[in-house]
Scaffold this motif. Structure first.
Motif: not given
Length: 215
Positions: A131-132, A157-172, A201-206
């Motif tokens: 994140r930094r 809506e659910r996919e949106h919630e998931v990608i925001v959580a990915v952006g926060r750096g959360l694991s599955n 990948n997840r970094v690009q999602a973030a």
């Protein structure tokens, strides 16, 4: 067994990483390289699952090596090794497809855990570090924000919630706990989101979530 290629121009660093990783029991260091040219050659020849890649090296640096490695068929996951004066081109490594970052003073147990995490295709490692890095190096412009929000509008809506959580750096597993889903269900959502948005990948999602102003 997770196959790892260790790339650093300092022999002492490579030796230390080999010792740490091979003590884990489920990780094998199948090769070492001292510069970017050797890294690309070794990644092509050895087909590791994960590459630990230093950024600052003589000759072809880690950034250019990461770009070349990302072009390989079924490329390995790349973890950038960095000191924390923050290499001024780390954001370009994000765009090249790097999936995580490790500080060179990361505790041994966390280094092995990071390798397992990316080998499994799971979350970004060291979320606070990632994140930094994103916040420091990935500029958010008004036009990018609008484009990012439009892309995210393709999601349910659910996919949106998931990608925001990915952006926060959360694991599955953490996303599953927050959103009351099984880890397998989260993994399926993440895969579909990446495919739908054309992300590697997840970094690009973030980064996309950051551009949209949702972090």
């Amino acid at each position: 067994m997770i196959r790892v290629l260790v790339v650093d121009d300092e022999l002492l660093v490579r030796t230390g990483l080999r010792t740490i990783l091979e003590a884990a029991g489920d990780i094998a260091v199948t090769g070492e390289a001292g510069d970017g040219d050797e890294a690309v050659s070794a990644a092509t020849r050895l087909r590791p699952h994960v590459v630990l890649l230093d950024v600052r090296m003589p000759g072809r640096d880690g950034l250019r090596a990461a770009t070349e490695i990302a072009r390989l068929p079924d490329p390995p996951k790349v973890i950038i090794l960095t000191t924390f004066d923050l290499d001024d081109y780390v954001h370009r490594a994000l765009r090249a497809g790097a999936v995580g970052f490790l500080l060179k003073d990361t505790p041994p147990r966390e280094i092995a855990a990071a390798v397992r995490t990316v080998a499994a295709g799971d979350a970004m490692l060291s979320p606070s570090v990632t994140r930094r890095l994103i916040g420091t190096f990935v500029e958010r412009r008004p036009d990018q924000s609008e484009q990012a929000r439009e892309r995210l509008g393709l999601l349910t809506e659910r996919e949106h919630e998931v990608i925001v959580a990915v952006g926060r750096g959360l694991s599955n597993a953490e996303i599953g706990r927050d959103l009351a889903m099984s880890e397998a269900t989260v993994k399926g959502h993440v895969s579909r989101v990446l495919a739908k948005l054309g992300l590697a990948n997840r970094v690009q999602a973030a980064i996309l979530v950051h551009h949209a102003g949702l972090l």
